[in-house]
Design a protein around this motif. Structure first.
Motif, PDB file in Angstrom:
ATOM      1  N   ALA A  42       0.826  -1.204   0.000  1.00  0.00           N
ATOM      2  CA  ALA A  42       0.000   0.000   0.000  1.00  0.00           C
ATOM      3  C   ALA A  42       0.863   1.257   0.000  1.00  0.00           C
ATOM      4  O   ALA A  42       0.560   2.234  -0.695  1.00  0.00           O
ATOM      5  CB  ALA A  42      -0.926  -0.006   1.213  1.00  0.00           C
ATOM      6  N   VAL A  43       1.952   1.254   0.769  1.00  0.00           N
ATOM      7  CA  VAL A  43       2.866   2.397   0.795  1.00  0.00           C
ATOM      8  C   VAL A  43       3.469   2.618  -0.595  1.00  0.00           C
ATOM      9  O   VAL A  43       3.579   3.761  -1.061  1.00  0.00           O
ATOM     10  CB  VAL A  43       3.979   2.185   1.841  1.00  0.00           C
ATOM     11  CG1 VAL A  43       5.114   3.194   1.644  1.00  0.00           C
ATOM     12  CG2 VAL A  43       3.414   2.309   3.247  1.00  0.00           C
ATOM     13  N   ALA A  44       3.839   1.548  -1.266  1.00  0.00           N
ATOM     14  CA  ALA A  44       4.420   1.667  -2.602  1.00  0.00           C
ATOM     15  C   ALA A  44       3.429   2.303  -3.578  1.00  0.00           C
ATOM     16  O   ALA A  44       3.802   3.177  -4.376  1.00  0.00           O
ATOM     17  CB  ALA A  44       4.853   0.291  -3.106  1.00  0.00           C
ATOM     18  N   ILE A  45       2.169   1.896  -3.497  1.00  0.00           N
ATOM     19  CA  ILE A  45       1.149   2.477  -4.373  1.00  0.00           C
ATOM     20  C   ILE A  45       0.984   3.966  -4.079  1.00  0.00           C
ATOM     21  O   ILE A  45       0.942   4.807  -4.984  1.00  0.00           O
ATOM     22  CB  ILE A  45      -0.200   1.749  -4.201  1.00  0.00           C
ATOM     23  CG1 ILE A  45      -0.097   0.305  -4.689  1.00  0.00           C
ATOM     24  CG2 ILE A  45      -1.309   2.479  -4.970  1.00  0.00           C
ATOM     25  CD1 ILE A  45      -1.326  -0.542  -4.368  1.00  0.00           C
ATOM     26  N   ALA A  46       0.892   4.303  -2.789  1.00  0.00           N
ATOM     27  CA  ALA A  46       0.700   5.699  -2.399  1.00  0.00           C
ATOM     28  C   ALA A  46       1.895   6.559  -2.794  1.00  0.00           C
ATOM     29  O   ALA A  46       1.731   7.699  -3.239  1.00  0.00           O
ATOM     30  CB  ALA A  46       0.448   5.794  -0.897  1.00  0.00           C
ATOM     31  N   ASP A  47       3.106   6.036  -2.637  1.00  0.00           N
ATOM     32  CA  ASP A  47       4.301   6.790  -3.023  1.00  0.00           C
ATOM     33  C   ASP A  47       4.334   7.051  -4.526  1.00  0.00           C
ATOM     34  O   ASP A  47       4.773   8.118  -4.976  1.00  0.00           O
ATOM     35  CB  ASP A  47       5.568   6.026  -2.626  1.00  0.00           C
ATOM     36  CG  ASP A  47       5.820   6.042  -1.123  1.00  0.00           C
ATOM     37  OD1 ASP A  47       5.142   6.807  -0.404  1.00  0.00           O
ATOM     38  OD2 ASP A  47       6.699   5.285  -0.664  1.00  0.00           O
ATOM     39  N   VAL A  54      -4.837   4.131  -3.487  1.00  0.00           N
ATOM     40  CA  VAL A  54      -4.867   2.939  -2.635  1.00  0.00           C
ATOM     41  C   VAL A  54      -6.317   2.536  -2.405  1.00  0.00           C
ATOM     42  O   VAL A  54      -7.045   3.185  -1.658  1.00  0.00           O
ATOM     43  CB  VAL A  54      -4.167   3.196  -1.281  1.00  0.00           C
ATOM     44  CG1 VAL A  54      -4.215   1.939  -0.415  1.00  0.00           C
ATOM     45  CG2 VAL A  54      -2.721   3.637  -1.493  1.00  0.00           C
ATOM     46  N   SER A  55      -6.746   1.498  -3.059  1.00  0.00           N
ATOM     47  CA  SER A  55      -8.082   0.942  -2.861  1.00  0.00           C
ATOM     48  C   SER A  55      -7.929  -0.534  -2.554  1.00  0.00           C
ATOM     49  O   SER A  55      -6.884  -1.142  -2.821  1.00  0.00           O
ATOM     50  CB  SER A  55      -8.949   1.130  -4.110  1.00  0.00           C
ATOM     51  OG  SER A  55      -8.438   0.349  -5.185  1.00  0.00           O
ATOM     52  N   MET A  56      -8.960  -1.104  -1.999  1.00  0.00           N
ATOM     53  CA  MET A  56      -8.896  -2.532  -1.675  1.00  0.00           C
ATOM     54  C   MET A  56      -8.698  -3.353  -2.951  1.00  0.00           C
ATOM     55  O   MET A  56      -7.927  -4.325  -2.967  1.00  0.00           O
ATOM     56  CB  MET A  56     -10.165  -2.956  -0.944  1.00  0.00           C
ATOM     57  CG  MET A  56     -10.358  -2.284   0.408  1.00  0.00           C
ATOM     58  SD  MET A  56      -9.056  -2.696   1.600  1.00  0.00           S
ATOM     59  CE  MET A  56      -9.590  -4.338   2.101  1.00  0.00           C
ATOM     60  N   ASP A  79      -8.154   0.606   8.005  1.00  0.00           N
ATOM     61  CA  ASP A  79      -7.158  -0.297   8.599  1.00  0.00           C
ATOM     62  C   ASP A  79      -5.866  -0.262   7.794  1.00  0.00           C
ATOM     63  O   ASP A  79      -4.765  -0.278   8.357  1.00  0.00           O
ATOM     64  CB  ASP A  79      -7.683  -1.734   8.626  1.00  0.00           C
ATOM     65  CG  ASP A  79      -8.563  -2.015   9.844  1.00  0.00           C
ATOM     66  OD1 ASP A  79      -8.765  -1.104  10.656  1.00  0.00           O
ATOM     67  OD2 ASP A  79      -9.051  -3.161   9.955  1.00  0.00           O
ATOM     68  N   VAL A  80      -5.997  -0.242   6.476  1.00  0.00           N
ATOM     69  CA  VAL A  80      -4.818  -0.225   5.612  1.00  0.00           C
ATOM     70  C   VAL A  80      -3.989   1.030   5.866  1.00  0.00           C
ATOM     71  O   VAL A  80      -2.759   0.971   5.975  1.00  0.00           O
ATOM     72  CB  VAL A  80      -5.215  -0.307   4.127  1.00  0.00           C
ATOM     73  CG1 VAL A  80      -3.995  -0.098   3.228  1.00  0.00           C
ATOM     74  CG2 VAL A  80      -5.870  -1.654   3.813  1.00  0.00           C
TER      75      VAL A  80
END
Length: 247
Positions: A42-47, A54-56, A79-80
């Motif tokens: 998730a951090v990689a996607i957001a970065d 960031v979606s489920m 939670d993510v």
């Protein structure tokens, strides 16, 4: 209705954080993932693309699992995000305890600045909430402990810590916003951005209504020195705390 926990308190279970749930024994899910893997992905996607990306569903695709499979580990995006924030605060580590409170807070401020610049989406998260995650609370605990030898009450110690943190998030938030503007306008240098906005700036200056601002624009020579501006601002904040509290 939420399923009741062993104590029969369904409401408590509904509001339990992911950290509380992680400490409870649970039946292993069919798909083998770890919360560390979820956080890192998730951090990689957001970065790469920002927090909104960031979606489920997107997270599940990156992890190679069905979207519903993720719900065996987390209840949803909230939670993510908590997992993400905790992971990157773990990355920066605990503030180093220096010989005095000022050096400790100063070092922590520079560390937080670097963390936000590496993960700009953190500005968006902290603007809406302050996740109560183990690494976030541990960092706050360390900073509060650095003030315990001073003649300050508990409330004042917390104000000192949050004042410095607010300075960092506000200042670096401005830098993040400027970077987003440059990306949106397709420019890589501040001089290019100034050229793009030169007609707007000259219209404001030529109006003669903002003489102090015009003086800064024409005479300021350190506009692009982000580290210098941060350092001076931080020292002003620390000087103010020291003078006001007599520490």
């Amino acid at each position: 209705m939420p399923e009741k926990d062993q104590a029969g308190n369904g409401e408590a279970e509904e509001y339990a954080s992911i950290w509380q749930r992680l400490e409870r024994p649970a039946k292993p899910p069919r798909t083998t993932l770890t919360h560390e893997q979820i956080a890192a992905t998730a951090v990689a996607i957001a970065d790469e693309e920002g927090l909104d990306a960031v979606s489920m569903r997107r997270l599940a695709e990156r992890l190679g699992v069905a979207t519903m499979g993720l719900y065996r580990y987390v209840r949803g995006k909230d939670d993510v995000i908590e997992l993400m924030v905790d992971a990157i605060y773990g990355e920066v580590g605990m503030p180093e305890t220096a010989p005095n409170w000022r050096a400790t807070l100063r070092g922590a401020a520079w560390g937080l600045r670097g963390l936000i610049l590496r993960h700009p989406w953190l500005v968006q998260v902290t603007a809406s909430s302050s996740p109560l995650t183990p690494n976030v609370v541990a960092r706050t605990d360390r900073l509060l402990a650095s003030l315990e030898s001073l003649d300050l009450d508990a409330d004042t110690r917390m104000v000192v810590v949050t004042t410095v943190a607010s300075f960092v998030s506000g200042t670096v938030g401005d830098d993040v916003g400027l970077d987003r503007l440059m990306r949106r306008e397709g420019v890589a240098r501040m001089d290019d951005l100034r050229a793009l906005y030169s007609s707007r700036m000259m219209w404001l200056l030529d109006s003669g209504r903002y003489p102090a601002f015009e003086n800064y624009i024409r005479q300021g020579v350190r506009k692009d020195e982000g580290e210098w501006r941060f350092e001076l601002g931080l020292e002003c904040v620390l000087d103010g705390i020291a003078a006001r509290l007599g520490i």
